[in-house]
Motif scaffolding. Sequence first.
Motif, short mmCIF file in Angstrom:
data_model
loop_
_atom_site.label_atom_id
_atom_site.label_comp_id
_atom_site.label_asym_id
_atom_site.label_seq_id
_atom_site.Cartn_x
_atom_site.Cartn_y
_atom_site.Cartn_z
N SER A 10 9.58 12.44 -5.98
CA SER A 10 10.10 12.34 -4.62
C SER A 10 10.39 10.89 -4.25
CB SER A 10 9.09 12.92 -3.64
OG SER A 10 9.52 12.70 -2.32
N VAL A 11 11.46 10.69 -3.52
CA VAL A 11 11.83 9.34 -3.11
C VAL A 11 11.20 8.98 -1.76
CG1 VAL A 11 13.97 9.31 -4.42
CG2 VAL A 11 13.99 10.13 -2.07
N ARG A 12 10.56 9.94 -1.12
CA ARG A 12 9.93 9.65 0.17
C ARG A 12 8.60 8.94 -0.05
NH1 ARG A 12 10.01 14.53 4.25
NH2 ARG A 12 8.76 15.57 2.68
N SER A 13 8.30 8.03 0.83
CA SER A 13 7.02 7.32 0.75
C SER A 13 5.90 8.21 1.27
CB SER A 13 7.08 6.04 1.58
OG SER A 13 7.10 6.36 2.96
N ALA A 14 4.67 7.84 0.93
CA ALA A 14 3.51 8.56 1.42
C ALA A 14 3.47 8.53 2.95
CB ALA A 14 2.23 7.97 0.84
N ALA A 15 3.89 7.42 3.54
CA ALA A 15 3.90 7.29 5.00
C ALA A 15 4.88 8.28 5.63
CB ALA A 15 4.24 5.87 5.41
N GLU A 16 6.05 8.44 5.01
CA GLU A 16 7.04 9.38 5.53
C GLU A 16 6.52 10.81 5.47
OE1 GLU A 16 11.43 7.77 4.57
OE2 GLU A 16 10.13 7.94 2.81
N VAL A 17 5.91 11.16 4.34
CA VAL A 17 5.37 12.52 4.20
C VAL A 17 4.22 12.72 5.17
CG1 VAL A 17 4.38 14.20 2.59
CG2 VAL A 17 6.11 12.59 1.78
N ASN A 18 3.38 11.70 5.33
CA ASN A 18 2.27 11.79 6.27
C ASN A 18 2.77 12.02 7.69
OD1 ASN A 18 -0.55 11.67 6.89
ND2 ASN A 18 -0.19 9.64 7.73
N ASP A 19 3.86 11.34 8.05
CA ASP A 19 4.45 11.55 9.38
C ASP A 19 4.89 13.01 9.55
OD1 ASP A 19 4.05 8.92 10.11
OD2 ASP A 19 6.12 8.31 9.72
N GLU A 20 5.45 13.59 8.49
CA GLU A 20 5.88 14.98 8.57
C GLU A 20 4.69 15.93 8.68
OE1 GLU A 20 8.77 18.14 6.26
OE2 GLU A 20 9.01 16.01 5.85
N ILE A 21 3.61 15.61 7.98
CA ILE A 21 2.39 16.42 8.08
C ILE A 21 1.85 16.36 9.51
CG2 ILE A 21 -0.04 16.57 7.38
CD1 ILE A 21 0.92 15.61 4.57
N VAL A 44 1.29 18.23 1.28
CA VAL A 44 0.11 17.53 0.76
C VAL A 44 0.30 17.18 -0.71
CG1 VAL A 44 -2.35 17.78 0.22
CG2 VAL A 44 -1.50 18.45 2.47
N VAL A 45 0.88 18.09 -1.47
CA VAL A 45 1.16 17.82 -2.89
C VAL A 45 2.15 16.66 -3.01
CG1 VAL A 45 2.24 18.76 -4.97
CG2 VAL A 45 0.58 20.14 -3.69
N GLU A 46 3.19 16.68 -2.18
CA GLU A 46 4.18 15.59 -2.20
C GLU A 46 3.53 14.26 -1.79
OE1 GLU A 46 8.53 14.33 -0.35
OE2 GLU A 46 7.60 16.19 0.33
N TRP A 47 2.67 14.30 -0.77
CA TRP A 47 1.98 13.10 -0.30
C TRP A 47 1.10 12.53 -1.42
CZ3 TRP A 47 -3.29 12.24 0.19
CH2 TRP A 47 -3.65 11.06 0.85
N ILE A 51 1.34 8.90 -3.24
CA ILE A 51 0.19 7.98 -3.32
C ILE A 51 -0.04 7.56 -4.77
CG2 ILE A 51 -2.34 7.85 -3.13
CD1 ILE A 51 -1.01 7.48 -0.47
N ARG A 52 -0.04 8.53 -5.68
CA ARG A 52 -0.25 8.21 -7.09
C ARG A 52 0.87 7.30 -7.60
NH1 ARG A 52 -1.63 13.61 -7.28
NH2 ARG A 52 0.41 14.17 -8.12
N GLY A 53 2.10 7.57 -7.19
CA GLY A 53 3.21 6.73 -7.61
C GLY A 53 3.05 5.31 -7.13
N GLY A 54 2.55 5.15 -5.93
CA GLY A 54 2.31 3.82 -5.38
C GLY A 54 1.23 3.08 -6.11
N VAL A 55 0.20 3.80 -6.54
CA VAL A 55 -0.91 3.17 -7.27
C VAL A 55 -0.43 2.73 -8.65
CG1 VAL A 55 -3.15 3.62 -8.35
CG2 VAL A 55 -2.72 4.39 -6.02
N VAL A 56 0.36 3.57 -9.30
CA VAL A 56 0.86 3.24 -10.63
C VAL A 56 1.76 1.99 -10.56
CG1 VAL A 56 2.38 4.02 -12.50
CG2 VAL A 56 0.66 5.56 -11.55
N ARG A 57 2.65 1.96 -9.56
CA ARG A 57 3.55 0.80 -9.42
C ARG A 57 2.77 -0.47 -9.13
NH1 ARG A 57 6.83 4.70 -7.14
NH2 ARG A 57 6.08 4.32 -5.05
#
Length: 59
Positions: A10-21, A44-47, A51-57
């Motif tokens: 997904s190209v959405r950031s964790a913050a964007e998905v969190n806002d949707e949640i 939640v799965v997308e979020w 998060i994992r993608g951000g940690v890896v980067r």
Amino acid sequence: MSPDFVTPGSVRSAAEVNDEIRALWQRTGGTLSAEERAEYELLVVEWAAAIRGGVVRAA
């Protein structure tokens, strides 16, 4: 929300998905129908993936 909506990498950031949640919970008043629960679970799965993608980067 269909399972096709959440795509791997997904190209959405964790913050964007969190806002949707947060918006989902606010829109429903804290009580989810079966359909809304399914949407929440996908978000939640997308979020978590974001998060994992951000940690890896960052590593």
